[in-house]
Write a protein that holds these residues in place. Structure first.
Motif, PDB file in Angstrom:
ATOM      1  N   THR A  74     -17.613  65.999 -17.510  1.00  0.00           N
ATOM      2  CA  THR A  74     -16.223  65.915 -17.632  1.00  0.00           C
ATOM      3  C   THR A  74     -15.877  66.435 -16.105  1.00  0.00           C
ATOM      4  N   LEU A  75     -14.730  65.324 -15.724  1.00  0.00           N
ATOM      5  CA  LEU A  75     -14.340  65.791 -14.458  1.00  0.00           C
ATOM      6  C   LEU A  75     -13.810  66.984 -14.239  1.00  0.00           C
ATOM      7  N   ASN A  76     -13.001  67.650 -15.082  1.00  0.00           N
ATOM      8  CA  ASN A  76     -12.378  68.926 -14.901  1.00  0.00           C
ATOM      9  C   ASN A  76     -13.437  70.150 -14.796  1.00  0.00           C
ATOM     10  N   TYR A  77     -14.572  70.071 -15.458  1.00  0.00           N
ATOM     11  CA  TYR A  77     -15.667  70.876 -15.600  1.00  0.00           C
ATOM     12  C   TYR A  77     -16.291  70.885 -14.297  1.00  0.00           C
ATOM     13  N   ALA A  78     -16.670  69.794 -13.670  1.00  0.00           N
ATOM     14  CA  ALA A  78     -17.317  69.597 -12.464  1.00  0.00           C
ATOM     15  C   ALA A  78     -16.587  70.059 -11.404  1.00  0.00           C
ATOM     16  N   LYS A  79     -15.274  69.576 -11.047  1.00  0.00           N
ATOM     17  CA  LYS A  79     -14.306  70.154 -10.171  1.00  0.00           C
ATOM     18  C   LYS A  79     -14.386  71.580 -10.219  1.00  0.00           C
ATOM     19  N   ASN A  80     -14.136  72.196 -11.324  1.00  0.00           N
ATOM     20  CA  ASN A  80     -14.084  73.652 -11.741  1.00  0.00           C
ATOM     21  C   ASN A  80     -15.397  74.274 -10.914  1.00  0.00           C
ATOM     22  N   VAL A  81     -16.547  73.985 -11.398  1.00  0.00           N
ATOM     23  CA  VAL A  81     -17.792  74.356 -10.869  1.00  0.00           C
ATOM     24  C   VAL A  81     -18.029  74.410  -9.377  1.00  0.00           C
ATOM     25  N   ALA A  82     -17.534  73.136  -8.675  1.00  0.00           N
ATOM     26  CA  ALA A  82     -17.591  72.976  -7.378  1.00  0.00           C
ATOM     27  C   ALA A  82     -16.628  74.178  -6.709  1.00  0.00           C
ATOM     28  N   HIS A  83     -15.612  74.412  -7.282  1.00  0.00           N
ATOM     29  CA  HIS A  83     -14.553  75.141  -6.643  1.00  0.00           C
ATOM     30  C   HIS A  83     -15.118  76.951  -6.898  1.00  0.00           C
ATOM     31  N   ARG A  84     -15.656  76.986  -7.632  1.00  0.00           N
ATOM     32  CA  ARG A  84     -16.468  78.333  -8.137  1.00  0.00           C
ATOM     33  C   ARG A  84     -17.625  78.535  -7.036  1.00  0.00           C
ATOM     34  N   LEU A  85     -18.216  77.436  -6.626  1.00  0.00           N
ATOM     35  CA  LEU A  85     -19.292  77.701  -5.375  1.00  0.00           C
ATOM     36  C   LEU A  85     -18.814  77.787  -4.141  1.00  0.00           C
ATOM     37  N   ALA A  86     -17.717  77.669  -3.911  1.00  0.00           N
ATOM     38  CA  ALA A  86     -17.082  77.505  -2.496  1.00  0.00           C
ATOM     39  C   ALA A  86     -16.685  79.124  -1.933  1.00  0.00           C
ATOM     40  N   THR A  87     -16.847  79.043  -0.761  1.00  0.00           N
ATOM     41  CA  THR A  87     -16.812  80.337  -0.242  1.00  0.00           C
ATOM     42  C   THR A  87     -15.474  80.609   0.564  1.00  0.00           C
ATOM     43  N   GLY A  88     -14.714  79.599   0.709  1.00  0.00           N
ATOM     44  CA  GLY A  88     -13.443  79.470   1.408  1.00  0.00           C
ATOM     45  C   GLY A  88     -12.195  80.122   0.532  1.00  0.00           C
ATOM     46  N   LYS A  89     -11.218  80.573   1.217  1.00  0.00           N
ATOM     47  CA  LYS A  89     -10.081  81.146   0.519  1.00  0.00           C
ATOM     48  C   LYS A  89      -9.121  79.945   0.259  1.00  0.00           C
ATOM     49  N   ILE A  90      -9.093  78.860   0.839  1.00  0.00           N
ATOM     50  CA  ILE A  90      -8.374  77.757   0.692  1.00  0.00           C
ATOM     51  C   ILE A  90      -9.175  76.617   0.030  1.00  0.00           C
ATOM     52  N   LEU A  91      -9.076  76.050  -0.927  1.00  0.00           N
ATOM     53  CA  LEU A  91     -10.164  75.084  -1.676  1.00  0.00           C
ATOM     54  C   LEU A  91      -9.156  73.626  -1.956  1.00  0.00           C
ATOM     55  N   PHE A  92     -10.034  72.524  -1.509  1.00  0.00           N
ATOM     56  CA  PHE A  92      -9.431  71.365  -1.637  1.00  0.00           C
ATOM     57  C   PHE A  92     -10.408  70.533  -2.497  1.00  0.00           C
ATOM     58  N   ASN A  93      -9.979  69.558  -3.301  1.00  0.00           N
ATOM     59  CA  ASN A  93     -10.810  68.731  -3.821  1.00  0.00           C
ATOM     60  C   ASN A  93     -10.936  67.651  -3.093  1.00  0.00           C
ATOM     61  N   LEU A  94     -12.134  66.904  -2.972  1.00  0.00           N
ATOM     62  CA  LEU A  94     -12.404  66.031  -1.918  1.00  0.00           C
ATOM     63  C   LEU A  94     -13.285  64.887  -2.819  1.00  0.00           C
ATOM     64  N   ASP A  95     -12.811  63.717  -3.226  1.00  0.00           N
ATOM     65  CA  ASP A  95     -13.553  62.887  -4.040  1.00  0.00           C
ATOM     66  C   ASP A  95     -14.430  62.313  -3.028  1.00  0.00           C
ATOM     67  N   ALA A  96     -15.576  61.702  -3.916  1.00  0.00           N
ATOM     68  CA  ALA A  96     -16.786  61.033  -2.916  1.00  0.00           C
ATOM     69  C   ALA A  96     -16.075  59.983  -1.963  1.00  0.00           C
ATOM     70  N   ASP A  97     -15.026  59.279  -2.379  1.00  0.00           N
ATOM     71  CA  ASP A  97     -14.467  58.321  -1.482  1.00  0.00           C
ATOM     72  C   ASP A  97     -13.433  58.577  -0.424  1.00  0.00           C
ATOM     73  N   ASN A  98     -13.132  60.010  -0.378  1.00  0.00           N
ATOM     74  CA  ASN A  98     -11.827  60.638   0.535  1.00  0.00           C
ATOM     75  C   ASN A  98     -12.462  60.858   1.777  1.00  0.00           C
ATOM     76  N   PHE A  99     -11.682  60.534   2.723  1.00  0.00           N
ATOM     77  CA  PHE A  99     -11.872  61.094   4.105  1.00  0.00           C
ATOM     78  C   PHE A  99     -11.020  62.325   4.484  1.00  0.00           C
ATOM     79  N   ILE A 100     -11.452  63.213   5.059  1.00  0.00           N
ATOM     80  CA  ILE A 100     -10.587  64.157   5.781  1.00  0.00           C
ATOM     81  C   ILE A 100      -9.862  63.517   6.961  1.00  0.00           C
ATOM     82  N   TYR A 101      -8.677  63.869   7.080  1.00  0.00           N
ATOM     83  CA  TYR A 101      -7.705  63.286   8.278  1.00  0.00           C
ATOM     84  C   TYR A 101      -7.247  64.612   9.050  1.00  0.00           C
TER      85      TYR A 101
END
Length: 101
Positions: A74-101
């Motif tokens: 499920t999209l929500n579960y997957a995103k929550n797992v990714a956020h829990r693996l992060a080490t930063g204090k500021i979290l952004f969701n970045l879909d596979a087709d998104n570029f950072i600008y």
């Protein structure tokens, strides 16, 4: 300065990551990382990451994680797992087709 984590989950979207990931990695500064959660992707995502981006894995700019349990996607579960693996204090969701600008 607070660390920024860009969190991406991927399941069957390697064709999009091939376009976005190289550019996004090139834009990271010393206080940022990309967390990539491979959610049992059927398209050789793991092989692609380890063959093309090993230096980013070594220096910590890219952190690759793989779901090995057969847990219903499920999209929500997957995103929550990714956020829990992060080490930063500021979290952004970045879909596979998104570029950072």
């Amino acid at each position: 300065m607070k660390k920024i984590s860009f969190c991406t989950t991927c399941k069957g979207r390697l064709w999009q990551l091939e376009q976005t990931l190289p550019k996004n990695l090139s834009l990271l500064n010393d206080n940022s990382e990309i967390i990539l959660l491979d959610y049992q992707s059927p398209d050789d995502l793991k092989e692609y990451i380890f063959s093309k981006f090993f230096r980013y894995l070594e220096n910590g700019k890219l952190k690759y994680f793989e779901m090995v349990e057969d847990y219903a996607y499920t999209l929500n579960y997957a995103k929550n797992v990714a956020h829990r693996l992060a080490t930063g204090k500021i979290l952004f969701n970045l879909d596979a087709d998104n570029f950072i600008y």
